[in-house]
Design a protein around this motif. Structure first.
Motif, PDB file in Angstrom:
ATOM      1  N   ARG A   1       5.448  -6.186  -4.006  1.00  5.88           N
ATOM      2  CA  ARG A   1       4.325  -7.008  -4.446  1.00  5.88           C
ATOM      3  C   ARG A   1       4.762  -8.463  -4.655  1.00  5.88           C
ATOM      4  NH1 ARG A   1      -0.976  -7.740  -4.244  1.00  5.88           N
ATOM      5  NH2 ARG A   1      -1.462  -5.572  -4.744  1.00  5.88           N
ATOM      6  N   LEU A   2       5.960  -8.682  -5.231  1.00  9.95           N
ATOM      7  CA  LEU A   2       6.465 -10.041  -5.426  1.00  9.95           C
ATOM      8  C   LEU A   2       6.688 -10.728  -4.078  1.00  9.95           C
ATOM      9  CD1 LEU A   2       7.578 -12.370  -7.128  1.00  9.95           C
ATOM     10  CD2 LEU A   2       9.801 -11.183  -7.165  1.00  9.95           C
ATOM     11  N   PHE A   3       7.282 -10.001  -3.142  1.00  3.96           N
ATOM     12  CA  PHE A   3       7.516 -10.573  -1.816  1.00  3.96           C
ATOM     13  C   PHE A   3       6.188 -10.974  -1.172  1.00  3.96           C
ATOM     14  CE2 PHE A   3       8.274 -10.802   2.666  1.00  3.96           C
ATOM     15  CZ  PHE A   3       9.613 -11.146   2.830  1.00  3.96           C
ATOM     16  N   TRP A   4       5.171 -10.124  -1.276  1.00  4.16           N
ATOM     17  CA  TRP A   4       3.852 -10.391  -0.708  1.00  4.16           C
ATOM     18  C   TRP A   4       3.274 -11.690  -1.265  1.00  4.16           C
ATOM     19  CZ3 TRP A   4       0.560  -9.741   3.023  1.00  4.16           C
ATOM     20  CH2 TRP A   4      -0.822  -9.762   2.826  1.00  4.16           C
TER      21      TRP A   4
ATOM     22  N   ALA B   1       0.794  -1.228   0.000  1.00  2.00           N
ATOM     23  CA  ALA B   1       0.000   0.000   0.000  1.00  2.00           C
ATOM     24  C   ALA B   1       0.826   1.278   0.000  1.00  2.00           C
ATOM     25  CB  ALA B   1      -0.955   0.002   1.203  1.00  2.00           C
ATOM     26  N   VAL B   2       2.021   1.225   0.557  1.00  4.98           N
ATOM     27  CA  VAL B   2       2.850   2.432   0.631  1.00  4.98           C
ATOM     28  C   VAL B   2       3.296   2.825  -0.775  1.00  4.98           C
ATOM     29  CG1 VAL B   2       5.005   3.370   1.534  1.00  4.98           C
ATOM     30  CG2 VAL B   2       3.611   1.865   2.951  1.00  4.98           C
ATOM     31  N   PRO B   3       3.211   4.093  -1.151  1.00  6.08           N
ATOM     32  CA  PRO B   3       3.593   4.513  -2.502  1.00  6.08           C
ATOM     33  C   PRO B   3       5.100   4.452  -2.726  1.00  6.08           C
ATOM     34  CG  PRO B   3       3.081   6.424  -1.188  1.00  6.08           C
ATOM     35  CD  PRO B   3       2.725   5.240  -0.353  1.00  6.08           C
ATOM     36  N   GLU B   4       5.493   4.586  -3.957  1.00  7.97           N
ATOM     37  CA  GLU B   4       6.863   4.314  -4.368  1.00  7.97           C
ATOM     38  C   GLU B   4       7.896   5.146  -3.613  1.00  7.97           C
ATOM     39  OE1 GLU B   4       9.543   4.249  -8.479  1.00  7.97           O
ATOM     40  OE2 GLU B   4       7.362   4.379  -8.569  1.00  7.97           O
ATOM     41  N   ASP B   5       7.688   6.460  -3.480  1.00  6.49           N
ATOM     42  CA  ASP B   5       8.713   7.288  -2.849  1.00  6.49           C
ATOM     43  C   ASP B   5       8.914   6.922  -1.384  1.00  6.49           C
ATOM     44  OD1 ASP B   5       6.219   8.274  -2.167  1.00  6.49           O
ATOM     45  OD2 ASP B   5       6.840  10.377  -2.225  1.00  6.49           O
TER      46      ASP B   5
ATOM     47  N   SER C   1      -1.978  13.004  13.930  1.00  6.78           N
ATOM     48  CA  SER C   1      -2.389  13.731  12.735  1.00  6.78           C
ATOM     49  C   SER C   1      -3.252  12.813  11.892  1.00  6.78           C
ATOM     50  CB  SER C   1      -1.180  14.204  11.929  1.00  6.78           C
ATOM     51  OG  SER C   1      -0.436  13.106  11.453  1.00  6.78           O
ATOM     52  N   VAL C   2      -3.895  13.378  10.880  1.00  6.23           N
ATOM     53  CA  VAL C   2      -4.749  12.564  10.024  1.00  6.23           C
ATOM     54  C   VAL C   2      -3.924  11.485   9.344  1.00  6.23           C
ATOM     55  CG1 VAL C   2      -6.437  14.381   9.620  1.00  6.23           C
ATOM     56  CG2 VAL C   2      -4.467  14.169   8.103  1.00  6.23           C
ATOM     57  N   MET C   3      -4.619  10.493   8.809  1.00  9.25           N
ATOM     58  CA  MET C   3      -3.951   9.347   8.217  1.00  9.25           C
ATOM     59  C   MET C   3      -2.834   9.785   7.273  1.00  9.25           C
ATOM     60  SD  MET C   3      -5.842   6.156   6.359  1.00  9.25           S
ATOM     61  CE  MET C   3      -7.043   6.123   7.687  1.00  9.25           C
ATOM     62  N   PRO C   4      -1.673   9.128   7.371  1.00  8.04           N
ATOM     63  CA  PRO C   4      -0.556   9.529   6.501  1.00  8.04           C
ATOM     64  C   PRO C   4      -0.977   9.631   5.048  1.00  8.04           C
ATOM     65  CG  PRO C   4       0.157   7.866   8.063  1.00  8.04           C
ATOM     66  CD  PRO C   4      -1.339   8.002   8.226  1.00  8.04           C
ATOM     67  N   PRO C   5      -0.563  10.687   4.348  1.00  2.00           N
ATOM     68  CA  PRO C   5      -1.007  10.901   2.965  1.00  2.00           C
ATOM     69  C   PRO C   5      -0.760   9.705   2.056  1.00  2.00           C
ATOM     70  CG  PRO C   5       0.170  12.817   3.769  1.00  2.00           C
ATOM     71  CD  PRO C   5       0.325  11.761   4.817  1.00  2.00           C
ATOM     72  N   GLU C   6       0.321   8.960   2.325  1.00  2.00           N
ATOM     73  CA  GLU C   6       0.627   7.834   1.450  1.00  2.00           C
ATOM     74  C   GLU C   6      -0.359   6.687   1.617  1.00  2.00           C
ATOM     75  OE1 GLU C   6       3.429   7.498   5.056  1.00  2.00           O
ATOM     76  OE2 GLU C   6       2.642   9.037   3.699  1.00  2.00           O
ATOM     77  N   LEU C   7      -1.106   6.660   2.740  1.00  2.00           N
ATOM     78  CA  LEU C   7      -2.060   5.583   2.973  1.00  2.00           C
ATOM     79  C   LEU C   7      -3.498   6.003   2.733  1.00  2.00           C
ATOM     80  CD1 LEU C   7      -0.645   3.919   6.226  1.00  2.00           C
ATOM     81  CD2 LEU C   7      -0.432   3.119   3.874  1.00  2.00           C
TER      82      LEU C   7
ATOM     83  N   GLU D   1      10.676   3.394  -1.086  1.00  2.00           N
ATOM     84  CA  GLU D   1      12.121   3.411  -1.319  1.00  2.00           C
ATOM     85  C   GLU D   1      12.856   4.146  -0.198  1.00  2.00           C
ATOM     86  OE1 GLU D   1      12.974   4.929  -5.183  1.00  2.00           O
ATOM     87  OE2 GLU D   1      11.910   3.327  -6.224  1.00  2.00           O
ATOM     88  N   ARG D   2      12.272   5.228   0.316  1.00  2.00           N
ATOM     89  CA  ARG D   2      12.933   6.019   1.348  1.00  2.00           C
ATOM     90  C   ARG D   2      12.969   5.289   2.694  1.00  2.00           C
ATOM     91  NH1 ARG D   2      10.132  10.097   0.762  1.00  2.00           N
ATOM     92  NH2 ARG D   2       8.570   9.805   2.386  1.00  2.00           N
ATOM     93  N   SER D   3      11.859   4.702   3.099  1.00  2.00           N
ATOM     94  CA  SER D   3      11.760   4.115   4.431  1.00  2.00           C
ATOM     95  C   SER D   3      12.065   2.624   4.487  1.00  2.00           C
ATOM     96  CB  SER D   3      10.351   4.352   4.995  1.00  2.00           C
ATOM     97  OG  SER D   3      10.098   5.731   5.145  1.00  2.00           O
TER      98      SER D   3
END
Length: 285
Positions: free
Chosen positions: A220-223, A202-206, A261-267, A209-211
């Protein structure tokens, strides 16, 4: 509580709620300094839970003692020299994803088969539910409906990591460990699957890769490989994700309390989609 000289320690990383340090000239211990207004309480809780999990036989670095640098609170752990997270290895050596996913599945299956003392470890529904009720950014009606949803999910006495994802599994290529044990609890294993899904898919690409150090196609393959190995058969990921949608939403909503804070923007877009598609009774969140 023992006082340490932080100048003898080298900062080696920073997470959402703390920083990690290695002691200069000493490979035996590492230090986790917690941040936030409730850092002392969280440190005490994490140390207690980590120690209980370690004594239960869960593979996790041996916890030491609570310490302070005079202003902040931390926990000492046995250092795993040369460790890397599964997430970092995925990004650096993507050809190892099937191998890592199989090992991850083996570790999680063993965790989920470990008898869990329900009098020692909290029920995940209570833990997540109380976090939602403490949410500072949602109205009372919304929080109550979310709490009721969490409480309606089936319970179990299964040991859960509580924050299970590929950043919280490490290896020195000889041994494998779970880390960040503050959320260790008991309940339905679908909560652990939901957390892994959020980080892997669910986490977006940036942010991924950063976290977490890998790319979306690798996550997705690992999942897919993880589910296949855990269940011993080819899993229809779309069907499985629909089945764990309530658990995904429950876990995602706790992030708001942790971040104040409100739900993280990436989620937010992803979880909103899940609520509209699979949980119409909470579509007004």
């Amino acid at each position: 509580m023992k006082t340490i000289d932080i100048n003898q320690w080298e900062n080696t990383g920073q997470g959402m709620f703390g920083m990690s340090y290695f002691k200069r000239g000493d490979n035996s211990m590492m230090l986790k300094i917690l941040s936030g207004d409730d850092a002392v309480k969280r440190a005490e809780t994490e140390l207690k839970v980590a120690r209980e999990a370690y004594l239960l036989g869960i593979p996790t670095p041996e916890p030491g003692e609570l310490v302070t640098d005079g202003t902040r609170t931390g926990i000492m752990f046995r250092r795993i020299v040369g460790k890397r997270s599964f997430g970092r290895i995925m990004g650096e050596q993507p050809e190892r994803i099937p191998e890592l996913a199989a090992k991850y599945a083996d570790m999680v299956k063993k965790l989920h088969s470990t008898p869990c003392d329900v009098n020692v470890f909290p029920d995940v529904r209570d833990m997540y539910g109380n976090m939602i009720l403490a949410n500072p950014v949602r109205d009372e009606d919304t929080k109550r409906r979310a709490y009721d949803m969490v409480q309606s999910l089936p319970g179990a006495g299964t040991c859960l990591h509580g924050d299970l994802h590929v950043g919280n599994v490490i290896t020195d290529e000889k041994n494998f460990y779970f880390i960040d044990m503050a959320g260790f609890c008991h309940g339905n294993p679908m909560f652990d699957f939901a957390m892994s899904y959020l980080v892997l898919v669910a986490v977006p690409e940036d942010e991924m890769e950063r976290s977490y150090h890998y790319r979306p196609e690798q996550g997705r393959l690992f999942w897919q490989e993880f589910l296949n190995a855990y269940f011993g058969t080819r899993v229809d990921t779309g069907e499985f994700e629909r089945g764990i949608a309530p658990y995904i939403v429950a876990r995602a909503l706790t992030f708001e309390t942790e971040l104040a804070s409100v739900m993280p923007p990436e989620l937010t877009p992803h979880v909103d989609y899940l609520m509209r598609t699979f949980l119409p009774h909470v579509s007004n969140f």
